[in-house]
Structure formats: C-alpha cells, structure tokens
Design a protein around this motif. Sequence first.
Motif, PDB file in Angstrom:
ATOM      1  N   CYS A  12       0.817  -1.226   0.000  1.00  0.00           N
ATOM      2  CA  CYS A  12       0.000   0.000   0.000  1.00  0.00           C
ATOM      3  C   CYS A  12       0.845   1.269   0.000  1.00  0.00           C
ATOM      4  O   CYS A  12       0.493   2.258   0.636  1.00  0.00           O
ATOM      5  CB  CYS A  12      -0.955  -0.029   1.191  1.00  0.00           C
ATOM      6  N   GLY A  13       1.944   1.249  -0.705  1.00  0.00           N
ATOM      7  CA  GLY A  13       2.780   2.450  -0.815  1.00  0.00           C
ATOM      8  C   GLY A  13       2.316   3.352  -1.938  1.00  0.00           C
ATOM      9  O   GLY A  13       1.179   3.253  -2.411  1.00  0.00           O
ATOM     10  N   ASP A  17      -1.472   3.763  -4.859  1.00  0.00           N
ATOM     11  CA  ASP A  17      -2.464   4.827  -5.067  1.00  0.00           C
ATOM     12  C   ASP A  17      -2.841   4.943  -6.542  1.00  0.00           C
ATOM     13  O   ASP A  17      -4.018   5.077  -6.889  1.00  0.00           O
ATOM     14  CB  ASP A  17      -1.894   6.179  -4.607  1.00  0.00           C
ATOM     15  N   MET A  41      -0.530   1.345   7.068  1.00  0.00           N
ATOM     16  CA  MET A  41      -0.485   1.638   5.636  1.00  0.00           C
ATOM     17  C   MET A  41      -1.672   0.990   4.916  1.00  0.00           C
ATOM     18  O   MET A  41      -2.270   1.581   4.020  1.00  0.00           O
ATOM     19  CB  MET A  41       0.830   1.143   5.024  1.00  0.00           C
ATOM     20  N   GLN A  44      -4.765   3.131   5.695  1.00  0.00           N
ATOM     21  CA  GLN A  44      -4.888   4.444   5.038  1.00  0.00           C
ATOM     22  C   GLN A  44      -5.377   4.312   3.593  1.00  0.00           C
ATOM     23  O   GLN A  44      -6.122   5.145   3.113  1.00  0.00           O
ATOM     24  CB  GLN A  44      -3.583   5.253   5.145  1.00  0.00           C
ATOM     25  N   ARG A  48      -9.191   5.709   2.019  1.00  0.00           N
ATOM     26  CA  ARG A  48      -9.272   6.752   0.995  1.00  0.00           C
ATOM     27  C   ARG A  48      -9.937   6.305  -0.299  1.00  0.00           C
ATOM     28  O   ARG A  48     -10.188   7.123  -1.173  1.00  0.00           O
ATOM     29  CB  ARG A  48      -7.870   7.317   0.702  1.00  0.00           C
ATOM     30  N   LYS A 163      12.238  14.446  -3.234  1.00  0.00           N
ATOM     31  CA  LYS A 163      11.359  13.426  -2.643  1.00  0.00           C
ATOM     32  C   LYS A 163      12.016  12.063  -2.656  1.00  0.00           C
ATOM     33  O   LYS A 163      12.052  11.358  -1.659  1.00  0.00           O
ATOM     34  CB  LYS A 163      10.046  13.335  -3.443  1.00  0.00           C
TER      35      LYS A 163
ATOM     36  N   GLU B 112       5.642  16.369   0.990  1.00  0.00           N
ATOM     37  CA  GLU B 112       5.281  15.170   0.242  1.00  0.00           C
ATOM     38  C   GLU B 112       3.961  15.405  -0.478  1.00  0.00           C
ATOM     39  O   GLU B 112       2.998  15.835   0.133  1.00  0.00           O
ATOM     40  CB  GLU B 112       5.109  13.977   1.192  1.00  0.00           C
ATOM     41  N   LYS B 113       3.922  15.082  -1.763  1.00  0.00           N
ATOM     42  CA  LYS B 113       2.661  15.214  -2.480  1.00  0.00           C
ATOM     43  C   LYS B 113       1.914  13.897  -2.493  1.00  0.00           C
ATOM     44  O   LYS B 113       0.721  13.854  -2.748  1.00  0.00           O
ATOM     45  CB  LYS B 113       2.930  15.688  -3.913  1.00  0.00           C
ATOM     46  N   SER B 114       2.632  12.818  -2.228  1.00  0.00           N
ATOM     47  CA  SER B 114       1.982  11.511  -2.253  1.00  0.00           C
ATOM     48  C   SER B 114       1.399  11.202  -0.871  1.00  0.00           C
ATOM     49  O   SER B 114       2.085  11.345   0.145  1.00  0.00           O
ATOM     50  CB  SER B 114       3.012  10.459  -2.662  1.00  0.00           C
ATOM     51  N   PHE B 115       0.153  10.780  -0.848  1.00  0.00           N
ATOM     52  CA  PHE B 115      -0.509  10.462   0.426  1.00  0.00           C
ATOM     53  C   PHE B 115       0.230   9.355   1.176  1.00  0.00           C
ATOM     54  O   PHE B 115       0.498   9.501   2.370  1.00  0.00           O
ATOM     55  CB  PHE B 115      -1.965  10.063   0.171  1.00  0.00           C
ATOM     56  N   PRO B 116       0.568   8.233   0.513  1.00  0.00           N
ATOM     57  CA  PRO B 116       1.242   7.170   1.276  1.00  0.00           C
ATOM     58  C   PRO B 116       2.595   7.606   1.837  1.00  0.00           C
ATOM     59  O   PRO B 116       2.939   7.252   2.965  1.00  0.00           O
ATOM     60  CB  PRO B 116       1.423   6.052   0.239  1.00  0.00           C
ATOM     61  N   ASP B 117       3.354   8.389   1.077  1.00  0.00           N
ATOM     62  CA  ASP B 117       4.659   8.830   1.572  1.00  0.00           C
ATOM     63  C   ASP B 117       4.501   9.749   2.778  1.00  0.00           C
ATOM     64  O   ASP B 117       5.208   9.618   3.772  1.00  0.00           O
ATOM     65  CB  ASP B 117       5.437   9.559   0.466  1.00  0.00           C
ATOM     66  N   PHE B 119       1.992   9.913   4.783  1.00  0.00           N
ATOM     67  CA  PHE B 119       1.432   9.117   5.881  1.00  0.00           C
ATOM     68  C   PHE B 119       2.531   8.270   6.542  1.00  0.00           C
ATOM     69  O   PHE B 119       2.651   8.218   7.766  1.00  0.00           O
ATOM     70  CB  PHE B 119       0.331   8.209   5.323  1.00  0.00           C
ATOM     71  N   LEU B 120       3.330   7.637   5.704  1.00  0.00           N
ATOM     72  CA  LEU B 120       4.398   6.770   6.215  1.00  0.00           C
ATOM     73  C   LEU B 120       5.360   7.568   7.090  1.00  0.00           C
ATOM     74  O   LEU B 120       5.683   7.159   8.212  1.00  0.00           O
ATOM     75  CB  LEU B 120       5.150   6.157   5.026  1.00  0.00           C
TER      76      LEU B 120
END
Lengths: 377, 368
Positions: A12-13, A17, A41, A44, A48, A163, B112-117, B119-120
Amino acid sequence: MDDMLKVAIVGCGKIADSHALQIQRIEGCEIVAVCDREPLMAKQLYERFPIKQYFTDLAELLDTARPDVVHITTPAESHFDVAKFCLERGCHVYVEKPFTLYAEQAERLVDLAKRKRVKLTVGHNDQFSHVARRMRALVQSGYLGGAPVHIESYYTYDLGDPKYARALLGDQNHWVRRLPGKLLQNVISHGIARIAEFMTTDSPQVIAHSFVSSLLKQIDEREIVDELRVIIRDDQGTTAYFTFSSQMKPPMHLLRLYGPKNGLILDQDHEILLRLRGQKFKSYADMFIPQALFAKQHLGNLFTNVRLFLGRDFHMDSGMKYLIESFYCSIRDDSPVPIPYREILLTARIMDAIFEQVAANRSQDFSSAALGQLRAD
Amino acid sequence: MSNPATNIASQENELLQQDRFIVDPDDCILVTGASGFIGSRILQNLLDRGLRNIVCFVRPSSNLSEIEAMIERRPPDTRIEVRKGNLLSRVDCEAAAKDVAVIYHLAAGTGEKSFPDAFLNSVVATRNLIEASLRFGSLRRFVLVSSFAVYSNRDKPNGRILDESCPIEEHPELRGEAYCFAKVRQEQLVAEYGKNSGVPFVLVRPGSVYGKRGDITGRVGIAAFGPFLHLGGSNKIPFTYVDNCADAIVLAGLVKGIDGEAFNVVDDDLPSSRQFLRLYKKNARKFKSIYVPHTLSYALCYLWEKYSKWSQGQLPPVFNRRRWHTEWKKTRYSNSKLKAKLGWTPKVPTSEGMRRYMETCKPDGRYA
C-alpha cells in the motif's frame, strides 16, 4: 467467475495509489481488499478509496476476499515470492515493474502462470500511453517499411528531485539499495521494455557501460550507479542504444525507431509522435518543406492532446488504465495478454545482462581505485 | 540568536526554581528533526533554558552544520548527542527514545505530495517512536508538532476566530492535500496512545512559520499557473516567527498540567495578506501579482473540485472548497490559550520578525 472482477492490491505504498485510482475508473471491477504488512499503511489506503477490507496477511486476504486478480505493488525484492504465492492460489497477477530481480525468476513465474492457466502481466504502462499506442499502430501498418534497423531509447531520471533522492541517498537501508541493479533496476525497465518490443531474438548481445555521475561522487555516493549506456543487437541485425542518465537535461523519455523506409520519434513527456520521412525532397525544397511538415505534425499532436483532454481521457496514468483494462479483458475473454510473455522475459534477460556488466564495471573501478591508492602509497 | 553562555546562570536558576516545569536540567530531552528550520531553534531554546542533556535525532543525510556549531559553543557540563537514523526503523527509534523524559517530535513528511509517503513518514514514524518510548517507561511528555492544516474551518461565518476549540477536518482525504491527511491521522494516533496507553502528550499547531528565505505561504497566494495569484486579500495570515514558535513548542514540553491539550501558535499584530505582499515586494523581490477576490477564488475552487470529480481525476482535486475554507476564508486567530496556560509571549515582535525575514530574502540584505 462473476461478472464483476474482484481485485486486490498487495503493498500500500505510493504506486498502490495509482493502481487504486485507475482501477476505480474501470467498469466491471471492484477492489475487494488491500494488504500491507504495516497495518497503518493498509488502513490508510482502505480509508481513501472504496475498498471493502484491509489485511496484513496475504493468505488471509486470499482466503477471505477471494480476489480474481491481485496487483502486486510491494518493493521489487518481494515481487517473485508474492506473485508465486498468488499464482499458486489461482489468481491472475499484475506485477509492478521491475517484474522480478532476475530473469530466471521471471521464467518461473511465466511457467507457473501457464501451468495454472491464469494470466500474468507487468506494469510497463508507458507502452500503453496514447502516443505509444498511436506509434504501435503505425509500426503495425508497415510505416517503417520493415523491422526496425535501429532503435534509440532514452530514459532520464532526475535525482535532484528531493522526494526520492533524499529518501534513497539518505537511507543506507533503502530497499532500492538491496536490488541487484540498485537504482537502475527500479527505473530502467520502462526504457528497456520499449526496445524489447521490437527485438526478435530471445538472447540479444548486450554491451553496457556504467558509471557514477560527478554529482553523486561529490556527495560521496559510491554505491548508486546513475549513468548507463547500452548497445543491444539481435540476430536479425536490429540494433539499439539505451541511455539512462540522472544528469542529462532536458529530462526525456524518448524512443526513436528507424526502419528501412521511414522513422518515428515518440516523446513520452510531451505526448508527441513525429513521423520521419525517409525520402528527401529535391534540392532547396528539402530546406523548406520538411519544416512545414514538422510544424503540421506538431500542430496535429497539439490538437490530439487537447481533444483527449476535453474528452476526459488524458490522465497522467492513462497508460496504466489502458494496460489494466486490457489485462482484465484478456482474463474475461481468455484472449492474449496485453504484454506478450516473450517481451516480459526478454526485458528481464536484457536487464540481467546489463546488471552483470554494471557489477563488473564497478569491481574494475574499485580495483583501479585500489591500485591507484597503492601506487600513491 | 542569544548566546547561551550569557544566559545560563539566570535561566538555569529560573528552571530549577520554578515548580511549573516537569523536568530537571539533567533530564534527557529528545528532539526529532533537530537539524531542521524549527528543530535547530528548539535546540537553542532548550540550551538557553539551561537544559543539559539533549539528544538530537536526525536523518543520516541531514545537514548538521547548525547542530555542530551549537555543540561547539555549548555551555560546560551540557551534553548534546546526535543520533542518526530513520524513524521507520524500530531499532533506530529505540536507540533514540532510550531514557528520554520529553520528546519533541518535529520530524515529518513535509513537502510530500503523495498520500502514502506523507502518511508513512508522519503517522507510521510517530507510532514507532511512541512504541519505542513506551518500552523505557521514562516518558513524561510527548510533544507533537502538528499544523493549522488540521482544522476544517467550515460551517462558521467569515471573520470568526479560529482557536483550539474549532473542529478538526473530519474527512482529510477529501482536502486533496497529503500533508493535511497525514497530520490529522498523526494527531489522532497520538490521542489514541494518550487514551489507551496513558502517553502524556501535547499537540502544538503552529500557523505559518517564517524566518528564512522560502516560498511565500499559500495562504497569501500561489504561483502555480504563471503569474502570482494573490488569494489572501485582507485576510490576516497566521504568521509565527520561528524563534517565537520554537519558544512555544519548548514550553509545551516543560510546563506542568497541560497533558492532552492542543495549542495554536500565532504571533501578535498579524499582518494582512495584502500588507505582507506589499512588504515582500518592496524588500525582497518584485513581481507581478493578480488579486483574486474571495468570491472568485471560492467559485474557482468549486469549479475545480467539480471538474476533478467529473473528469475522474484528470486534474487532481488539489483546489476544492475544503481547502478554500482553511486557507483563504477570512479568519481571525487567537493565541490566548498559549499565553494563559504556557505563559508564552512572542519575544520577537512581528515588525522585527518581518524585518529579519526580509533580510534573508534579499541577497544584499537591505530592508526598506
């Protein structure tokens, strides 16, 4: 199988999504469950999207949710084990790129899928963007005038993007560092798969040259190889250059195909497809007419992109949606998979050959450095 | 920045004499994200207050120049230890949380623009840190540095005060911002640990922290479409100068009797968006901006939201009515609770803070 295809996502990384977003745009399927070893993870993602259940154990997911298709979006080192487990349980499997760590694992998965009579694909979604599909149609119509004589595939990667670079370079335990081909393995398969699509042999010749960029050397990074140049040649005489760079500007994801008659340029970043006319115009006409024809083609690309956007069919991951949709169709109709297994395996073999030579290059570099040090001492 | 050597005696005495703090000068304090913009100021503030046993937890790739400078000039008998690691590693978290009395948790997945990143790096990392601290049983306060982004600010009239009693975003997944989603869930996680495991926590929600060259806060406007769109207009911007913010965060970790509380951090005498923009253009950088009235910005957010839904995400829902309410609706801000319960006052007035900020924004350092 019910009319509604039941889909599960494992891992779920970030990339999960994209899968969830595209799957929910496809009619006739539903995400019945997601799974991640980290419960937070898994939860979440479940929160969503319209997803029915979440799990931390894959076996429990398969027993409870009984999906028809499993999308594997875990880090690459677990792709083989997770895919094998799902195939053995009779699920169709979509594996994110890179397909597996080694070609031998890829072969075993393909064999298993055939034996179990289930379908298997890999997330080479760039090959299914609008522009890539237009290019494929032209090639199939014979525009090149035969098999490609030469192919050039460029794939750049901006390490300056904080990032990813921060997470990767700052973390000595990052999973990408544990891959045999490290950063290259996680990134280059899109660019290699584009070449593999047009290669006819199963074991082409591969010559790879790799090095660490000066930028990474400045920050004392010695492990991550971020510059790669490859020459590939198949037994029918088709040759290819593959270029991967973290330093080249402008950033590009480009494919050039040169046939015996005409050529094609595919610019993925700008969704541009250009036809390269094989015949020259006479005398001065060749100095003026091609420019006008290129301008016309660029305008045509612009209008196509605008039309697609206005038609709500120009999403950033449109290639992924098309690939998933085609894969689901092949499951329903028991028709051929969108990416032939031959291409998946050839991509894996070319990557194996590249990483073998990258490792040898690195050993040589270290030996030279050590020798230099000894001489200096 | 104050010189700790000149302040030690008086402030240590202050610390020792005051019975309003939960720690002694030799108790171990952990600051995660200590090399960051706010983290380094927190470290200085702790030193200025005479605390002598500080652990800084940083990523292996962090720039340590500021921390190393502080270690160089630290007062005698003061220990500053730098522990490098990743909060996603439980082993690293245990090493960081060993025997600490107070944790200032600043490290987060910002940008972070990515939700999972997001959140993590926010929620999972926080869970790991709290779990690790629970193993040692020495924790007296967990200070989570959160954000104004958690407030919903809907269902209330224009111009009303936003304070700690205002509701938190109920559906942060609909805001279109990974940061908001991660911060709301992070707060909820900490509150659950407070309720279920007795973790003594305090939430600190800074407004727009300023003090060094950087992008203009989105509350003033955005430049995503070419020209700078000025969206704030006459809205007050909830600025807090970095030293004032660090002071509030430090107090939230020390003051007795505030467990389970949340505190908003904003300075006094807040400028309006228009005033700020004028000052910025005059002192930092000249550029063209287009004012977008509130009614129009609301309508654009509404249209964007609807288009995003209609087109199945062809444009991601980054502009929507929830975001408008939070960032561009006319709102006033209060720091009354912070002053009343923590005894905080903004030591750097906004006029002085802005002057210092503009100096960092302009290469030649001139201030008009």
